[in-house]
Design a protein around this motif. Structure first.
Motif, mmCIF file in Angstrom:
data_model
loop_
_atom_site.group_PDB
_atom_site.id
_atom_site.type_symbol
_atom_site.label_atom_id
_atom_site.label_comp_id
_atom_site.label_asym_id
_atom_site.label_seq_id
_atom_site.Cartn_x
_atom_site.Cartn_y
_atom_site.Cartn_z
ATOM 1 N N GLN A 35 0.834 -1.189 0.000
ATOM 2 C CA GLN A 35 0.000 0.000 0.000
ATOM 3 C C GLN A 35 0.874 1.246 0.000
ATOM 4 O O GLN A 35 1.987 1.229 0.491
ATOM 5 C CB GLN A 35 -0.933 0.053 1.225
ATOM 6 N N GLU A 36 0.297 2.312 -0.521
ATOM 7 C CA GLU A 36 0.924 3.630 -0.596
ATOM 8 C C GLU A 36 2.220 3.574 -1.419
ATOM 9 O O GLU A 36 3.274 4.028 -0.994
ATOM 10 C CB GLU A 36 1.184 4.199 0.807
ATOM 11 N N THR A 37 2.085 3.025 -2.643
ATOM 12 C CA THR A 37 3.234 2.975 -3.550
ATOM 13 C C THR A 37 3.647 4.373 -4.000
ATOM 14 O O THR A 37 4.802 4.607 -4.308
ATOM 15 C CB THR A 37 2.923 2.142 -4.806
ATOM 16 N N LYS A 38 2.683 5.285 -4.065
ATOM 17 C CA LYS A 38 2.892 6.651 -4.552
ATOM 18 C C LYS A 38 3.399 6.663 -5.990
ATOM 19 O O LYS A 38 4.056 7.597 -6.412
ATOM 20 C CB LYS A 38 3.825 7.446 -3.639
ATOM 21 N N LEU A 39 3.076 5.598 -6.741
ATOM 22 C CA LEU A 39 3.479 5.493 -8.142
ATOM 23 C C LEU A 39 2.242 5.434 -9.025
ATOM 24 O O LEU A 39 1.303 4.701 -8.734
ATOM 25 C CB LEU A 39 4.326 4.244 -8.366
ATOM 26 N N ASP A 40 2.268 6.201 -10.119
ATOM 27 C CA ASP A 40 1.141 6.143 -11.050
ATOM 28 C C ASP A 40 1.401 5.143 -12.173
ATOM 29 O O ASP A 40 0.548 4.887 -13.003
ATOM 30 C CB ASP A 40 0.811 7.521 -11.620
ATOM 31 N N CYS A 41 2.594 4.554 -12.171
ATOM 32 C CA CYS A 41 2.950 3.575 -13.196
ATOM 33 C C CYS A 41 3.964 2.605 -12.585
ATOM 34 O O CYS A 41 4.937 3.026 -11.957
ATOM 35 C CB CYS A 41 3.551 4.301 -14.396
ATOM 36 N N ILE A 42 3.731 1.321 -12.755
ATOM 37 C CA ILE A 42 4.649 0.299 -12.271
ATOM 38 C C ILE A 42 4.916 -0.653 -13.429
ATOM 39 O O ILE A 42 3.986 -1.197 -14.024
ATOM 40 C CB ILE A 42 4.062 -0.466 -11.065
ATOM 41 N N SER A 43 6.176 -0.867 -13.741
ATOM 42 C CA SER A 43 6.541 -1.736 -14.864
ATOM 43 C C SER A 43 6.698 -3.183 -14.403
ATOM 44 O O SER A 43 6.850 -3.454 -13.202
ATOM 45 C CB SER A 43 7.848 -1.256 -15.496
ATOM 46 N N ASP A 44 6.710 -4.086 -15.373
ATOM 47 C CA ASP A 44 6.976 -5.489 -15.065
ATOM 48 C C ASP A 44 8.336 -5.650 -14.388
ATOM 49 O O ASP A 44 8.488 -6.472 -13.486
ATOM 50 C CB ASP A 44 6.950 -6.331 -16.348
ATOM 51 N N MET A 45 9.319 -4.866 -14.826
ATOM 52 C CA MET A 45 10.654 -4.954 -14.225
ATOM 53 C C MET A 45 10.649 -4.475 -12.771
ATOM 54 O O MET A 45 11.350 -5.049 -11.931
ATOM 55 C CB MET A 45 11.687 -4.165 -15.031
ATOM 56 N N ASP A 46 9.860 -3.420 -12.465
ATOM 57 C CA ASP A 46 9.729 -2.973 -11.072
ATOM 58 C C ASP A 46 9.197 -4.110 -10.207
ATOM 59 O O ASP A 46 9.687 -4.354 -9.101
ATOM 60 C CB ASP A 46 8.781 -1.782 -10.960
ATOM 61 N N VAL A 47 8.184 -4.801 -10.712
ATOM 62 C CA VAL A 47 7.586 -5.905 -9.961
ATOM 63 C C VAL A 47 8.583 -7.051 -9.820
ATOM 64 O O VAL A 47 8.715 -7.643 -8.752
ATOM 65 C CB VAL A 47 6.272 -6.380 -10.615
ATOM 66 N N LYS A 48 9.324 -7.355 -10.872
ATOM 67 C CA LYS A 48 10.321 -8.427 -10.827
ATOM 68 C C LYS A 48 11.367 -8.150 -9.756
ATOM 69 O O LYS A 48 11.778 -9.048 -9.017
ATOM 70 C CB LYS A 48 10.975 -8.586 -12.201
ATOM 71 N N VAL A 49 11.789 -6.875 -9.637
ATOM 72 C CA VAL A 49 12.776 -6.508 -8.617
ATOM 73 C C VAL A 49 12.222 -6.774 -7.221
ATOM 74 O O VAL A 49 12.916 -7.306 -6.354
ATOM 75 C CB VAL A 49 13.208 -5.035 -8.770
ATOM 76 N N LEU A 50 10.959 -6.427 -6.994
ATOM 77 C CA LEU A 50 10.323 -6.670 -5.689
ATOM 78 C C LEU A 50 10.148 -8.163 -5.410
ATOM 79 O O LEU A 50 10.358 -8.624 -4.291
ATOM 80 C CB LEU A 50 8.929 -6.050 -5.648
ATOM 81 N N TRP A 51 9.711 -8.874 -6.426
ATOM 82 C CA TRP A 51 9.318 -10.268 -6.273
ATOM 83 C C TRP A 51 10.515 -11.205 -6.236
ATOM 84 O O TRP A 51 10.504 -12.222 -5.550
ATOM 85 C CB TRP A 51 8.354 -10.643 -7.395
ATOM 86 N N GLY A 52 11.525 -10.895 -7.031
ATOM 87 C CA GLY A 52 12.745 -11.698 -7.014
ATOM 88 C C GLY A 52 12.876 -12.678 -8.164
ATOM 89 O O GLY A 52 13.937 -13.261 -8.352
ATOM 90 N N ASN A 53 11.804 -12.887 -8.932
ATOM 91 C CA ASN A 53 11.871 -13.763 -10.103
ATOM 92 C C ASN A 53 10.755 -13.397 -11.070
ATOM 93 O O ASN A 53 9.999 -12.453 -10.821
ATOM 94 C CB ASN A 53 11.797 -15.239 -9.691
ATOM 95 N N TYR A 54 10.650 -14.114 -12.165
ATOM 96 C CA TYR A 54 9.639 -13.802 -13.186
ATOM 97 C C TYR A 54 8.345 -14.591 -13.023
ATOM 98 O O TYR A 54 7.441 -14.471 -13.848
ATOM 99 C CB TYR A 54 10.207 -14.064 -14.581
ATOM 100 N N LYS A 55 8.245 -15.382 -11.973
ATOM 101 C CA LYS A 55 7.060 -16.217 -11.765
ATOM 102 C C LYS A 55 6.040 -15.445 -10.912
ATOM 103 O O LYS A 55 5.921 -15.673 -9.718
ATOM 104 C CB LYS A 55 7.481 -17.519 -11.084
#
Length: 162
Positions: A35-55
């Motif tokens: 919550q409270e990302t303060k982002l109006d756009c999040i890329s697949d790569m941003d999510v991959k960095v958080l998640w740690g893999n592509y799954k």
């Protein structure tokens, strides 16, 4: 299913993303609510960095200006999303828990400050839940303190806590 819910007060820095990735790996998280990302756009790569893999799969509620924003990320081998509802204050994911095919509604909330807006949000969330034939999991930042002893430096609101 291991879930992690965090209010990050902005998701712009690499250090914060690395910290979330570390928590995901350490606790073997398969559902993440930010919550409270303060982002109006999040890329697949941003999510991959958080998640740690592509799954992963994800759904977002974009921030409005420099406020709000919700990101939900999950392992599709653990949770299968059928559809979703997105609002400024919540993301509702309808699906099933893959291991046992149990129907599951996951709601990630970033509640507004005002009592009137909170009441409206909770009425809507209550309606979603009452019309769902399955299990529900509600998580997030409710912008409320449940106990007076947890409220330091400001006025405790019993009505809001209830």
């Amino acid at each position: 299913m291991n879930c992690l819910s965090l209010n990050v007060q902005g998701l712009g820095s690499k250090a914060k993303k690395d910290w979330i990735k570390e928590l995901n790996n350490k606790h073997k998280v398969n559902f993440l609510s930010v919550q409270e990302t303060k982002l109006d756009c999040i890329s697949d790569m941003d999510v991959k960095v958080l998640w740690g893999n592509y799954k992963f799969e994800y759904t977002i509620s974009e921030a409005v200006g420099n406020s709000g924003g919700i990101l939900c990320v999950w392992d599709p081998s653990v949770f299968r999303k059928e559809h979703h509802v997105v609002s400024d204050n919540f993301v509702a994911l309808y699906g099933s828990w893959v291991s046992n095919q149990v129907k599951l509604l996951v709601v990630s909330i970033y509640a507004p400050q005002s009592i009137t807006s909170k009441r409206s949000l909770w009425n809507y969330i209550s309606s979603l839940i009452s019309h769902w034939d399955g299990h529900c999991m509600v998580m997030g930042d409710f912008n409320e303190v449940r106990c007076m002893k947890d409220r330091l430096g400001s006025v405790y609101n019993a009505q809001g806590a209830n």
